[in-house]
Design a protein around this motif. Sequence first.
Motif, PDB file in Angstrom:
ATOM      1  N   PHE A  23       0.857  -1.188   0.000  1.00  0.00           N
ATOM      2  CA  PHE A  23       0.000   0.000   0.000  1.00  0.00           C
ATOM      3  C   PHE A  23       0.891   1.235   0.000  1.00  0.00           C
ATOM      4  CE2 PHE A  23      -2.926   3.097   1.936  1.00  0.00           C
ATOM      5  CZ  PHE A  23      -4.027   2.899   1.124  1.00  0.00           C
ATOM      6  N   GLY A 100      -4.850  16.938   6.887  1.00  0.00           N
ATOM      7  CA  GLY A 100      -4.282  16.997   8.235  1.00  0.00           C
ATOM      8  C   GLY A 100      -5.346  17.348   9.252  1.00  0.00           C
ATOM      9  N   ALA A 101      -5.009  17.122  10.492  1.00  0.00           N
ATOM     10  CA  ALA A 101      -5.984  17.313  11.564  1.00  0.00           C
ATOM     11  C   ALA A 101      -6.415  18.775  11.683  1.00  0.00           C
ATOM     12  CB  ALA A 101      -5.386  16.833  12.876  1.00  0.00           C
ATOM     13  N   LYS A 319       6.959  -5.579   7.931  1.00  0.00           N
ATOM     14  CA  LYS A 319       5.741  -4.817   7.663  1.00  0.00           C
ATOM     15  C   LYS A 319       5.506  -3.766   8.756  1.00  0.00           C
ATOM     16  CE  LYS A 319       1.468  -6.393   8.042  1.00  0.00           C
ATOM     17  NZ  LYS A 319       0.283  -7.205   7.838  1.00  0.00           N
ATOM     18  N   MET A 323       4.778   0.460   8.662  1.00  0.00           N
ATOM     19  CA  MET A 323       3.638   1.095   9.317  1.00  0.00           C
ATOM     20  C   MET A 323       4.115   2.124  10.342  1.00  0.00           C
ATOM     21  SD  MET A 323       0.932  -0.477   8.122  1.00  0.00           S
ATOM     22  CE  MET A 323      -0.384  -0.516   9.325  1.00  0.00           C
ATOM     23  N   GLU A 327       3.493   6.136  10.630  1.00  0.00           N
ATOM     24  CA  GLU A 327       2.882   6.744  11.820  1.00  0.00           C
ATOM     25  C   GLU A 327       3.779   7.840  12.401  1.00  0.00           C
ATOM     26  OE1 GLU A 327       1.952   3.595  14.500  1.00  0.00           O
ATOM     27  OE2 GLU A 327       0.508   2.728  13.120  1.00  0.00           O
ATOM     28  N   GLN A 330       3.642  11.245  11.079  1.00  0.00           N
ATOM     29  CA  GLN A 330       2.485  12.061  11.432  1.00  0.00           C
ATOM     30  C   GLN A 330       2.391  12.309  12.928  1.00  0.00           C
ATOM     31  OE1 GLN A 330      -1.047  10.479   9.630  1.00  0.00           O
ATOM     32  NE2 GLN A 330       0.080   9.832   7.852  1.00  0.00           N
ATOM     33  N   ASN A 331       3.375  11.823  13.650  1.00  0.00           N
ATOM     34  CA  ASN A 331       3.319  11.962  15.107  1.00  0.00           C
ATOM     35  C   ASN A 331       3.758  13.366  15.508  1.00  0.00           C
ATOM     36  OD1 ASN A 331       3.790  11.847  17.870  1.00  0.00           O
ATOM     37  ND2 ASN A 331       4.337   9.688  17.794  1.00  0.00           N
ATOM     38  N   GLN A 333       3.994  14.455  18.458  1.00  0.00           N
ATOM     39  CA  GLN A 333       4.523  14.508  19.825  1.00  0.00           C
ATOM     40  C   GLN A 333       6.014  14.182  19.892  1.00  0.00           C
ATOM     41  OE1 GLN A 333       2.028  12.547  22.797  1.00  0.00           O
ATOM     42  NE2 GLN A 333       0.435  12.402  21.263  1.00  0.00           N
ATOM     43  N   ASP A 349       5.510   9.465  22.755  1.00  0.00           N
ATOM     44  CA  ASP A 349       4.170   9.875  23.186  1.00  0.00           C
ATOM     45  C   ASP A 349       4.200  10.259  24.654  1.00  0.00           C
ATOM     46  OD1 ASP A 349       4.090   7.551  24.699  1.00  0.00           O
ATOM     47  OD2 ASP A 349       2.909   6.449  23.238  1.00  0.00           O
TER      48      ASP A 349
ATOM     49  N   ARG B   9      -4.640   9.018  19.146  1.00  0.00           N
ATOM     50  CA  ARG B   9      -4.552   8.068  20.266  1.00  0.00           C
ATOM     51  C   ARG B   9      -5.668   7.024  20.150  1.00  0.00           C
ATOM     52  NH1 ARG B   9      -0.871   6.325  22.248  1.00  0.00           N
ATOM     53  NH2 ARG B   9      -0.033   8.397  22.236  1.00  0.00           N
ATOM     54  N   TYR B  12      -4.721   4.606  17.533  1.00  0.00           N
ATOM     55  CA  TYR B  12      -3.675   3.715  18.037  1.00  0.00           C
ATOM     56  C   TYR B  12      -4.320   2.569  18.816  1.00  0.00           C
ATOM     57  CZ  TYR B  12       0.758   6.129  17.146  1.00  0.00           C
ATOM     58  OH  TYR B  12       1.861   6.672  16.553  1.00  0.00           O
ATOM     59  N   LYS B  15      -6.106   0.173  16.580  1.00  0.00           N
ATOM     60  CA  LYS B  15      -5.167  -0.665  15.854  1.00  0.00           C
ATOM     61  C   LYS B  15      -4.589  -1.743  16.748  1.00  0.00           C
ATOM     62  CE  LYS B  15      -0.878  -0.791  13.528  1.00  0.00           C
ATOM     63  NZ  LYS B  15       0.478  -0.303  13.646  1.00  0.00           N
ATOM     64  N   TYR B  32     -16.746  12.190  16.664  1.00  0.00           N
ATOM     65  CA  TYR B  32     -15.737  13.039  16.038  1.00  0.00           C
ATOM     66  C   TYR B  32     -15.153  12.364  14.803  1.00  0.00           C
ATOM     67  CZ  TYR B  32     -11.503  15.824  15.524  1.00  0.00           C
ATOM     68  OH  TYR B  32     -10.499  16.610  15.026  1.00  0.00           O
ATOM     69  N   ILE B  39     -10.393  13.283   7.719  1.00  0.00           N
ATOM     70  CA  ILE B  39      -9.288  13.013   8.648  1.00  0.00           C
ATOM     71  C   ILE B  39      -9.263  11.529   8.977  1.00  0.00           C
ATOM     72  CG2 ILE B  39      -8.364  13.496  10.955  1.00  0.00           C
ATOM     73  CD1 ILE B  39      -9.882  16.175  10.820  1.00  0.00           C
ATOM     74  N   VAL B  46      -3.532   4.963   6.644  1.00  0.00           N
ATOM     75  CA  VAL B  46      -2.200   4.693   7.209  1.00  0.00           C
ATOM     76  C   VAL B  46      -2.221   3.411   8.029  1.00  0.00           C
ATOM     77  CG1 VAL B  46      -0.469   5.523   8.847  1.00  0.00           C
ATOM     78  CG2 VAL B  46      -1.484   7.108   7.222  1.00  0.00           C
ATOM     79  N   GLY B  49      -4.230   0.368   5.460  1.00  0.00           N
ATOM     80  CA  GLY B  49      -4.002   0.245   4.019  1.00  0.00           C
ATOM     81  C   GLY B  49      -3.206  -0.986   3.656  1.00  0.00           C
ATOM     82  N   GLU B  50      -2.056  -1.127   4.296  1.00  0.00           N
ATOM     83  CA  GLU B  50      -1.170  -2.250   3.987  1.00  0.00           C
ATOM     84  C   GLU B  50      -1.854  -3.572   4.309  1.00  0.00           C
ATOM     85  OE1 GLU B  50       1.783  -1.963   2.591  1.00  0.00           O
ATOM     86  OE2 GLU B  50       2.348  -4.062   2.735  1.00  0.00           O
ATOM     87  N   LYS B  53      -4.732  -4.380   1.881  1.00  0.00           N
ATOM     88  CA  LYS B  53      -4.313  -4.736   0.526  1.00  0.00           C
ATOM     89  C   LYS B  53      -3.819  -6.180   0.489  1.00  0.00           C
ATOM     90  CE  LYS B  53      -2.196  -2.582  -3.452  1.00  0.00           C
ATOM     91  NZ  LYS B  53      -1.370  -1.499  -3.961  1.00  0.00           N
ATOM     92  N   ARG B  54      -3.108  -6.569   1.531  1.00  0.00           N
ATOM     93  CA  ARG B  54      -2.623  -7.952   1.597  1.00  0.00           C
ATOM     94  C   ARG B  54      -3.794  -8.921   1.750  1.00  0.00           C
ATOM     95  NH1 ARG B  54       2.997  -8.608   2.677  1.00  0.00           N
ATOM     96  NH2 ARG B  54       3.985  -6.594   2.352  1.00  0.00           N
TER      97      ARG B  54
END
Lengths: 373, 209
Positions: A23, A100-101, A319, A323, A327, A330-331, A333, A349, B9, B12, B15, B32, B39, B46, B49-50, B53-54
Amino acid sequence: MNSLDRRLQNLDWDEYISKEPMFTEKDKVRIREHLLLRRKKKNSFTPTMLSFAVLTMLFIGLSGYTLSNFGIITLNQGANQVDPSKYEKELENLNLPLKGAHIFDPKNVQIDDTFISGQLKLKSITMLKHQNDPKEYVEASFIGEVEVRGTISKSEKKINGIDQPYVFLPIQNDGQSLPKSHHDLRTPIIYLENQKDVEKSLMDYDGREVAVILSNYKINYTSSSSFDSAIFVSVVGPIKETPFQFMDKSLISIYDNLKNSKDESVLKDLSPKEIFMLFYYAGSIHDFETQYLLYNHDPNMGGKMTLEEYIYESNKNAKQYFMMFEELKQNDQLTEVIVDSQNAYIKIDDEGMGFSLTKDQNGIWKANWMPLQ
Amino acid sequence: MNPVIPISRLIYRIKGGEQLTVHNEEKQDLKYVTKNREIALEELMVLFGEELKRLIYLYVKDRAITEDLVQEVFVSIYLKLDSYNGDSSIKSWIYSIAINKCKDYLKSWNYRKIISMNVFSIFEKEDGVSPEEYTIVKDENSLLFHSILSLPIKYREVLIFYYYKDLSIEEISKVVGINPSTVKTRLRRSREKLKQLLPEEKGREFFGS
């Protein structure tokens, strides 16, 4: 457990599906483009005077502007097929709409919507139309106080009748980025409305990077040279944290140099955060041999592996590296913390996750073994 | 409204699989997420996606089709985000959308046409592996993987979710939309079918290992 069951449990599916990330950014662009076209097609079923006029212009042979230039796609898909490559090109060239946020679509945003963890609330918004310009210009005002990082500086332009007024230049792509419209590509400049009352404070911090509290933030996006405004409340303090910019050209060049030469001295002047960025970049492209060079190999370091062991183990988690890198990019923090002359870590974080580094015997910052803790 | 916790968060946690349902205090976050679809889509791309797709590739076994389907799946996610109510984990919800898209494709006329064309060549497998590549399929795991891919979808998918995605029988049941006893039956049958396809497994069975 029988033999087949055990084999199925141990099977590395990803190795056989694809050893490379599947991806990619291209997929993301295609998805965004698909949605864009879909929205435009949807809009096309509500004919307006404008779309009628545009269609008429097309029929009488006017060229030079396409419908997409106006942000309008019309009804007869058979006659006026949307060219996806054009949109892809447009997205790539202008990098629009922004994502973006802190980015909002002025067509969808609503009064009382909040930004920056609720610190700013939208009070009013007006969309402005500029002829033949596909960008969506806006004026918007927000309620609330917000801490923003940037530089207090004197403007070279005359603003509101004041020669060289104080302005605030926020750091771009900062975690605390102020809200902006999805077509707004301006470099942000914030005119400080109450500068006469706070001139002393502004003079003290002139030219310095600081965190400040601003209120009554207003977006005045009417052209590329327009400026936003806010009321300056106070200076919180000088900036200590540095937001990360992943892999600029110079860092990629250093990476390539390291990869080809295996000469660790190219890392000599890099900061802990740059080593951290190289580390995850290497992981994201599954270059575990180069990543191995970024560890501290001093004799006193514990938990070491041979290169072969490391490559074998890392490939199992290949993998995840990809990922993680996505991430991290885009972090908002991430913070570099230098503990002392020999130790540093990257704060990932607020829950205590960090990436630890030490200087090796050659004075080069290197990742500790099992750095992520 | 502002989320109780930052969206990043929340994602996260989704996930990480810690959060199978959205708790009361996080209803606001869900609101939200669903309200800010652009967003949410970016973050979901992110995060999933991977993985998606797999997963799609394991269903359709064709890289070009996978490219198209992953696009369709994310467009569906975007369009249906409002309907996600937090009753299941967002991961399960996304899996279900992907499975439906894949099955729609496998039932489609296009797919059947491709299959009927492929039967004319014993080497032109659906995943596009060439005769040369087949000679490289030399290790046992590779053979196992390709044997799984050769199974009918109803047997293949339970193996995918049980062994590749590490879902429990109950989770597979919800994601695939069949009852748990059927999942167990299909798992058993899929292993039996695999044994028939794998010469070394037949040998092991014979010697009782």
